[in-house]
Scaffold this motif. Structure first.
Motif, PDB file in Angstrom:
ATOM      1  N   GLY A 124      10.697 -69.968 -12.892  1.00  0.00           N
ATOM      2  CA  GLY A 124      11.587 -70.150 -11.751  1.00  0.00           C
ATOM      3  C   GLY A 124      13.006 -69.734 -12.068  1.00  0.00           C
ATOM      4  O   GLY A 124      13.724 -69.217 -11.195  1.00  0.00           O
ATOM      5  N   ALA A 125      13.401 -69.894 -13.331  1.00  0.00           N
ATOM      6  CA  ALA A 125      14.760 -69.496 -13.705  1.00  0.00           C
ATOM      7  C   ALA A 125      14.894 -67.997 -13.877  1.00  0.00           C
ATOM      8  O   ALA A 125      15.970 -67.438 -13.671  1.00  0.00           O
ATOM      9  N   VAL A 126      13.809 -67.329 -14.272  1.00  0.00           N
ATOM     10  CA  VAL A 126      13.907 -65.878 -14.529  1.00  0.00           C
ATOM     11  C   VAL A 126      13.157 -65.095 -13.467  1.00  0.00           C
ATOM     12  O   VAL A 126      12.819 -63.932 -13.689  1.00  0.00           O
ATOM     13  N   GLU A 127      12.901 -65.700 -12.339  1.00  0.00           N
ATOM     14  CA  GLU A 127      11.982 -65.068 -11.377  1.00  0.00           C
ATOM     15  C   GLU A 127      12.521 -63.771 -10.818  1.00  0.00           C
ATOM     16  O   GLU A 127      11.780 -62.988 -10.226  1.00  0.00           O
ATOM     17  N   VAL A 182      -4.039 -66.514 -28.702  1.00  0.00           N
ATOM     18  CA  VAL A 182      -2.792 -65.798 -28.386  1.00  0.00           C
ATOM     19  C   VAL A 182      -2.943 -65.002 -27.088  1.00  0.00           C
ATOM     20  O   VAL A 182      -2.067 -65.013 -26.216  1.00  0.00           O
ATOM     21  N   GLU A 183      -4.069 -64.319 -26.977  1.00  0.00           N
ATOM     22  CA  GLU A 183      -4.293 -63.526 -25.767  1.00  0.00           C
ATOM     23  C   GLU A 183      -4.374 -64.416 -24.531  1.00  0.00           C
ATOM     24  O   GLU A 183      -3.880 -64.051 -23.446  1.00  0.00           O
ATOM     25  N   ALA A 184      -4.998 -65.593 -24.690  1.00  0.00           N
ATOM     26  CA  ALA A 184      -5.116 -66.514 -23.549  1.00  0.00           C
ATOM     27  C   ALA A 184      -3.744 -67.017 -23.125  1.00  0.00           C
ATOM     28  O   ALA A 184      -3.433 -67.082 -21.918  1.00  0.00           O
ATOM     29  N   VAL A 185      -2.925 -67.366 -24.114  1.00  0.00           N
ATOM     30  CA  VAL A 185      -1.567 -67.838 -23.784  1.00  0.00           C
ATOM     31  C   VAL A 185      -0.774 -66.726 -23.101  1.00  0.00           C
ATOM     32  O   VAL A 185      -0.084 -66.940 -22.090  1.00  0.00           O
ATOM     33  N   GLU A 186      -0.884 -65.515 -23.657  1.00  0.00           N
ATOM     34  CA  GLU A 186      -0.173 -64.373 -23.052  1.00  0.00           C
ATOM     35  C   GLU A 186      -0.633 -64.132 -21.616  1.00  0.00           C
ATOM     36  O   GLU A 186       0.187 -63.910 -20.708  1.00  0.00           O
ATOM     37  N   GLN A 187      -1.941 -64.195 -21.447  1.00  0.00           N
ATOM     38  CA  GLN A 187      -2.482 -63.956 -20.099  1.00  0.00           C
ATOM     39  C   GLN A 187      -1.994 -65.030 -19.128  1.00  0.00           C
ATOM     40  O   GLN A 187      -1.643 -64.741 -17.973  1.00  0.00           O
ATOM     41  N   GLN A 188      -1.964 -66.285 -19.627  1.00  0.00           N
ATOM     42  CA  GLN A 188      -1.492 -67.372 -18.764  1.00  0.00           C
ATOM     43  C   GLN A 188      -0.016 -67.183 -18.410  1.00  0.00           C
ATOM     44  O   GLN A 188       0.388 -67.399 -17.256  1.00  0.00           O
ATOM     45  N   ILE A 189       0.783 -66.787 -19.384  1.00  0.00           N
ATOM     46  CA  ILE A 189       2.210 -66.529 -19.103  1.00  0.00           C
ATOM     47  C   ILE A 189       2.353 -65.408 -18.079  1.00  0.00           C
ATOM     48  O   ILE A 189       3.133 -65.482 -17.130  1.00  0.00           O
ATOM     49  N   ARG A 190       1.565 -64.335 -18.283  1.00  0.00           N
ATOM     50  CA  ARG A 190       1.651 -63.183 -17.383  1.00  0.00           C
ATOM     51  C   ARG A 190       1.277 -63.576 -15.952  1.00  0.00           C
ATOM     52  O   ARG A 190       1.919 -63.156 -14.997  1.00  0.00           O
ATOM     53  N   GLU A 191       0.225 -64.402 -15.820  1.00  0.00           N
ATOM     54  CA  GLU A 191      -0.221 -64.775 -14.478  1.00  0.00           C
ATOM     55  C   GLU A 191       0.703 -65.800 -13.832  1.00  0.00           C
ATOM     56  O   GLU A 191       0.899 -65.782 -12.616  1.00  0.00           O
ATOM     57  N   THR A 192       1.261 -66.676 -14.669  1.00  0.00           N
ATOM     58  CA  THR A 192       2.090 -67.751 -14.095  1.00  0.00           C
ATOM     59  C   THR A 192       3.521 -67.297 -13.827  1.00  0.00           C
ATOM     60  O   THR A 192       4.071 -67.535 -12.757  1.00  0.00           O
ATOM     61  N   MET A 193       4.105 -66.605 -14.801  1.00  0.00           N
ATOM     62  CA  MET A 193       5.513 -66.228 -14.687  1.00  0.00           C
ATOM     63  C   MET A 193       5.719 -64.843 -14.104  1.00  0.00           C
ATOM     64  O   MET A 193       6.835 -64.477 -13.722  1.00  0.00           O
ATOM     65  N   ARG A 194       4.627 -64.034 -14.093  1.00  0.00           N
ATOM     66  CA  ARG A 194       4.706 -62.643 -13.589  1.00  0.00           C
ATOM     67  C   ARG A 194       5.755 -61.833 -14.348  1.00  0.00           C
ATOM     68  O   ARG A 194       6.502 -61.060 -13.760  1.00  0.00           O
ATOM     69  N   VAL A 195       5.832 -62.058 -15.649  1.00  0.00           N
ATOM     70  CA  VAL A 195       6.773 -61.307 -16.481  1.00  0.00           C
ATOM     71  C   VAL A 195       6.045 -60.876 -17.740  1.00  0.00           C
ATOM     72  O   VAL A 195       4.914 -61.309 -18.006  1.00  0.00           O
ATOM     73  N   GLU A 196       6.740 -60.030 -18.506  1.00  0.00           N
ATOM     74  CA  GLU A 196       6.203 -59.637 -19.801  1.00  0.00           C
ATOM     75  C   GLU A 196       6.220 -60.864 -20.707  1.00  0.00           C
ATOM     76  O   GLU A 196       7.274 -61.498 -20.912  1.00  0.00           O
ATOM     77  N   PRO A 197       5.078 -61.254 -21.290  1.00  0.00           N
ATOM     78  CA  PRO A 197       4.991 -62.554 -21.974  1.00  0.00           C
ATOM     79  C   PRO A 197       5.648 -62.605 -23.346  1.00  0.00           C
ATOM     80  O   PRO A 197       5.822 -63.681 -23.904  1.00  0.00           O
ATOM     81  N   ARG A 198       5.983 -61.461 -23.907  1.00  0.00           N
ATOM     82  CA  ARG A 198       6.427 -61.451 -25.306  1.00  0.00           C
ATOM     83  C   ARG A 198       7.597 -62.419 -25.601  1.00  0.00           C
ATOM     84  O   ARG A 198       7.528 -63.165 -26.583  1.00  0.00           O
TER      85      ARG A 198
END
Lengths: 229, 253
Positions: free
Chosen positions: A214-217, A58-74
């Motif tokens: 890209g849609a929520v950037e 879960v932490e890895a997925v969250e970290q990947q979302i945070r780094e890729t999307m630059r948003v709060e991953p929740r």
């Protein structure tokens, strides 16, 4: 050998024909959901090995979302995490003899790509609003509107075909080799298929993140980078 | 290539259901326990911080108390020094007073001893003088010595005024004391001599008094004429600065 490009129903539930990918997917859903229910029944502040492994995922997925999307991953954790876990388990299900991975059928990959396509639109509208989301198709100028619209479909199609091609080709090659040379020879290819399955799950999840991001950037750091550019 | 739309639809629904299932049974519980652990860690950190702050405050309070103790100790020490100094001063004063009292007593005792010694010496000197006078008197005939003193007494009576002689003659009996017993013929002679000096014959009585040492003494009701060494010694004692008391001389005599 049947064509890997076609899906045949194996069971008829009333008017609904059930194909092997659907049945295998149900089995995977049972395993994933049931396993999750079993493993998360007794979570503790001091985790055991299984809980630590799940938290790591879960932490890895969250970290990947945070780094890729630059948003709060929740808000995106369940969708992206489910993409990764489902595609991974689906790809690795080929290790079970007689089971063909659901991701080797074009319908399953199309379903995943379709969900990503809809998720991009819904997240974009929710985060940026109608004007903001539709205005993103005009970036960097109005001339790019047709290309941006076409890109939305083509990248979804590419997402589907990429996953389908990689998984299907692996299954197809293993099937050919198995039919030609015997029992143990495809084992190295199956090991390679494990790696390929994990990489494809990662790639599909990352691409989904990129598209949704890209849609929520406007929400995160991408907007700043855009202004800086 | 053929697309099975039933499969596509079912797989879409399956994936969406799986998203819901995993959200409900996997991601949410895992996130909840992670958040709970973070909250617990934050709470523990806050508690540790609070404990550290409290420990710092306690340390500061202990430091302040230690400083207070030090100041209190210094104050008590200073008070003890002051009290000891005061007590030492009081003891010194008391010792000085005691020493002064002892010195005064010693001086008084020394003075008394010196006085007693002086008196003893004076008594011894008087005794020596008396002995020497007695030796000298022993060299002379007592009758002539007494006659000489009687002559002196007669000369003194002659120097009296008429009123004094008249008072002596009429006031009453006259006693003539002598240091040595006066013979009867000498008593008769002096009866006549006093009758001539005083006119009418007074009533005379002679008395032997060795305490006079040498000489005579005439005693009337209102008159006393002394021509003897005891009277002379008393006069000398009164004249000298360290004269012994009369009674001492009397005792020595």
């Amino acid at each position: 050998m049947t064509s890997p490009l076609e899906t045949h129903p194996v069971w008829q539930l009333g008017p609904v024909p059930l194909s092997m990918p659907v049945l295998v997917t149900w089995g995977l859903m049972l395993v994933l959901a049931g396993g999750s229910w079993l493993l998360t029944r007794r979570l503790a502040l001091r985790p055991g090995r299984a809980q630590a492994a799940m938290e790591l995922v879960v932490e890895a997925v969250e970290q990947q979302i945070r780094e890729t999307m630059r948003v709060e991953p929740r808000p995106y954790l369940a969708l992206i995490g489910t993409f990764f876990l489902f595609v991974l388990t689906a790809n690795w299900s080929s290790l079970i003899p007689g089971i063909e991975p659901p991701t080797a059928s074009i319908e399953t990959d199309a379903a995943l790509a379709l969900i990503v396509f809809v998720a991009v639109i819904l997240y974009g509208l929710r985060v940026r609003g109608w004007r903001g989301y539709l205005g993103s198709f005009l970036y960097p100028n109005i001339i790019m509107l047709p290309l941006n619209l076409i890109e939305n479909f083509t990248r979804t199609f590419a997402l589907m075909v990429r996953l389908f091609g990689n998984v299907m080709s692996g299954v197809f090659v293993i099937g050919i080799v198995l039919s030609l040379v015997g029992f143990l020879v495809p084992v190295p290819l199956m090991a390679l298929e494990l790696l390929t399955g994990a990489v494809q799950a990662y790639i599909f999840s990352v691409l989904a993140m990129v598209f949704i991001g890209g849609a929520v950037e406007g929400e995160g750091g991408n907007a700043r980078e855009r202004k800086d550019a | 290539m053929h697309i099975d739309w039933w499969t596509l639809g079912l797989q879409t629904i399956n994936v969406l259901i799986l998203v819901w299932l995993l959200r409900h049974f996997f991601f949410q519980p895992i996130k909840a326990v992670i958040e709970a652990r973070r909250a617990a860690a934050a709470r523990i950190t806050e508690e540790a911080e609070a404990l550290r702050t409290a420990a710092k405050a306690e340390l500061a309070a202990l430091e302040a108390r230690r400083r207070d103790f030090t100041a209190e100790g210094e104050k008590i020490l200073a008070e003890a020094h002051a009290q000891a100094s005061a007590e030492r001063g009081a003891m010194l004063d008391q010792a000085r007073a005691e020493a002064g009292r002892i010195v005064a007593e010693a001086r008084e005792v020394l003075g008394r001893e010196r006085e007693a010694q002086r008196r003893t010496l004076e008594a011894q000197a008087a005794e020596l003088a008396l002995a020497m006078a007695r030796r000298l008197l022993d060299l002379l005939p007592p009758r002539q010595v007494t006659a000489a003193f009687l002559e002196g007494l007669a000369a003194e009576m002659e120097r009296l005024s008429d009123a004094a002689r008249n008072d002596l003659a009429t006031a009453g009996a006259i006693t003539i004391a002598t240091a040595t017993p006066l013979p009867s013929e000498l008593q008769a002679e002096w009866r006549d001599r006093l009758a001539q000096l005083l006119g009418a014959g007074p009533r005379l009585a002679f008395q032997h008094e060795p305490a006079l040492i040498a000489g005579v003494e005439l005693r009337g009701p209102h008159t006393l004429l002394r021509r003897n060494w005891r009277a002379d010694l008393e006069r000398l004692a009164r004249a000298l600065p360290l004269t012994p008391q009369v009674h001492d001389v009397q005792q020595l005599a």
